[in-house]
Design an enzyme around this catalytic site. Structure first.
Site, PDB file in Angstrom:
ATOM      1  N   CYS A 169       3.431  -4.050   4.921  1.00 49.76           N
ATOM      2  CA  CYS A 169       3.513  -4.290   3.475  1.00 49.76           C
ATOM      3  C   CYS A 169       4.790  -4.994   3.052  1.00 49.76           C
ATOM      4  O   CYS A 169       4.945  -5.335   1.874  1.00 49.76           O
ATOM      5  CB  CYS A 169       3.374  -2.972   2.721  1.00 49.76           C
ATOM      6  SG  CYS A 169       1.958  -1.992   3.241  1.00 49.76           S
ATOM      7  N   HIS A 309       7.976  -1.453  -4.968  1.00 47.38           N
ATOM      8  CA  HIS A 309       6.779  -1.246  -4.149  1.00 47.38           C
ATOM      9  C   HIS A 309       5.762  -0.437  -4.963  1.00 47.38           C
ATOM     10  O   HIS A 309       4.627  -0.838  -5.099  1.00 47.38           O
ATOM     11  CB  HIS A 309       7.147  -0.539  -2.860  1.00 47.38           C
ATOM     12  CG  HIS A 309       6.116  -0.665  -1.799  1.00 47.38           C
ATOM     13  ND1 HIS A 309       5.589  -1.886  -1.411  1.00 47.38           N
ATOM     14  CD2 HIS A 309       5.482   0.261  -1.031  1.00 47.38           C
ATOM     15  CE1 HIS A 309       4.691  -1.701  -0.457  1.00 47.38           C
ATOM     16  NE2 HIS A 309       4.606  -0.408  -0.215  1.00 47.38           N
ATOM     17  N   HIS A 342      -3.084  -2.556  -4.183  1.00 43.91           N
ATOM     18  CA  HIS A 342      -2.103  -2.787  -3.119  1.00 43.91           C
ATOM     19  C   HIS A 342      -2.685  -3.803  -2.142  1.00 43.91           C
ATOM     20  O   HIS A 342      -3.568  -3.482  -1.344  1.00 43.91           O
ATOM     21  CB  HIS A 342      -1.795  -1.464  -2.414  1.00 43.91           C
ATOM     22  CG  HIS A 342      -0.654  -1.527  -1.464  1.00 43.91           C
ATOM     23  ND1 HIS A 342      -0.028  -2.709  -1.114  1.00 43.91           N
ATOM     24  CD2 HIS A 342      -0.014  -0.554  -0.756  1.00 43.91           C
ATOM     25  CE1 HIS A 342       0.941  -2.452  -0.255  1.00 43.91           C
ATOM     26  NE2 HIS A 342       0.963  -1.154  -0.027  1.00 43.91           N
TER      27      HIS A 342
END
Length: 415
Positions: A169, A309, A342
């Site tokens: 990520c 994030h 996400h």
């Protein structure tokens, strides 16, 4: 341009986005400011047997709008999104002429977390149902993580340095730092820089369900991802791509381009703690932000906006929020995964685009679903529900954490 520091910066002159709330810079930004959700029922496969039945899909994206049928047939969805975003970014930067004249001076950096996940599932199906001799001859070139970089180079003609980052990520944020490095070293005058991910597939969704990382609030998809909220219970999986055109100061001046912002610092660290959970003290992500600020020559109290994030997980939200507070306790924060889902390896590239546009437009987009701050999360200036005018915004910071303990942060400043 600020004198004396131009040679240390990479100027953003073009933005291309494929997202669950719109395709192209204008559609994406207007939908984000309008607080529109990109989350809905999964349509990429039948989720009936799955505990999670929602995702943030790019429903407005049609690869045929950007490439011919043969290219689409031979590429995975993550490649199609990357190629489309690259074309959009080059058009936005009015950079086609430079690419045609000086292809050796144009680099290409494209990140991803997992590569051709849908093609892995499809290839396994072909083997199980048709036998190994009937597997698609393009299976490997669809699956490989560098497929996007390879196809974009072939289709568009960049001949400078190229690379593909696969750092979970953090891939999108890390790749922006690599783009900054190329510009600083003089290896390229222009870098087509971004990341792409398309992992709404049975295997990947089932795997994240088994990890207990995803929200199961199928009854309220738009309210399911709740970063820093008392009821945060996991992320919503998404997909998407973002590509930025980065240029040196000399290239910007020579072309007469008008940059959106400039990337001035990058920081990278590793937790060395756990394969799935971040360091509970947030030390890794804090140090990544501090390194990025040091690289940029910027103090924490100068940072006006952080794109975090912000996945909506109990393990990540608390440590991350306290790390941000140590950077600047009064900073504006907007965790847009509550809107976009996400998108794994692409998330940092998309959020870099958000920081870029926030600086240019002097406006911070809102996040969704933060109603009551979780006890373990730090008090910050969370931008919730509607956009925030930010006439004095000069510095933004994008930071991401990746499965495996990777952390990355970049600093963007007004051009």
């Amino acid at each position: 341009m600020e004198s004396g520091r131009e040679d240390r910066a990479a100027y953003v002159t073009g933005v291309g986005v494929v997202s669950p709330i719109g395709v192209g810079r204008k559609a994406f930004w207007s939908s984000l400011l309008a607080n529109e959700s990109g989350v809905g029922p999964i349509t990429h496969f039948d989720p009936e047997a799955f505990e999670v039945k929602m995702a943030a899909e790019c429903t407005d994206f049609d690869p045929k709008d950007f490439m011919d049928r043969k290219v689409a047939q031979r590429t995975d969805r993550f490649v199609q999104m990357a190629l489309s975003s690259a074309k959009l970014a080059l058009e936005d930067a009015d950079a086609w002429g430079f690419l045609e004249e000086s292809p050796e001076r144009v680099g290409l950096l494209l990140g991803t977390g997992l590569g051709g996940a849908a093609s892995i599932d499809r290839t396994q199906w072909e083997m199980n149902n048709k036998g190994p001799n009937r597997v698609n001859p393009f299976a490997v070139t669809k699956i490989m993580p560098n497929a996007a970089a390879a196809h974009v180079n072939i289709q568009l003609g960049m001949k400078g340095p190229s690379a593909a980052s696969a750092l979970a990520c953090t891939s999108g944020t890390d790749i922006m730092g690599l783009g900054l490095d190329l510009i600083r070293r003089g290896d390229a005058d222009m870098v087509v820089c971004g990341a792409s991910e398309a992992v709404i597939t049975p295997v990947i969704v089932a795997g994240f369900i088994a990890m207990r990382a995803m929200s199961r609030n199928n009854a309220d998809p738009e309210g399911a991802c709740r970063p820093y909220d008392r009821d945060h219970a996991g992320f919503v999986i998404g997909e998407g791509s973002s590509v930025l055109i980065l240029e040196s100061a000399e290239s910007v001046q020579r072309r007469g381009a008008e940059p959106y912002a400039r990337i001035t610092g990058a920081g990278r660290t590793t937790d060395a703690y756990n394969i799935t959970d971040p360091d509970p003290e947030g030390r890794g992500i804090l140090r990544a932000m501090q390194l990025a600020l040091k690289d940029a020559g910027v103090e924490g109290d100068q940072v006006g906006f952080i794109s975090p994030h912000g996945t909506g997980t109990a393990a990540g939200d608390g440590p991350e929020s306290h790390a941000m507070r140590r950077i600047n306790p009064s900073v504006m924060v907007s965790a847009t995964k509550s809107t976009l889902g996400h998108s794994m390896g692409a998330t940092g590239a998309i959020e870099t685009a958000i920081c870029t546009l926030a600086i240019k437009e002097k406006k911070v987009p809102p996040m969704r679903n933060l109603e009551t701050l979780a006890e373990e999360c730090a008090e910050l200036d969370y931008v919730v529900g509607k956009p925030r005018e930010a006439p004095d915004l000069e510095v933004a910071l994008c930071e991401n954490l990746g499965v495996g303990g990777h952390n990355a942060a970049i600093v963007l400043e007004r051009a």
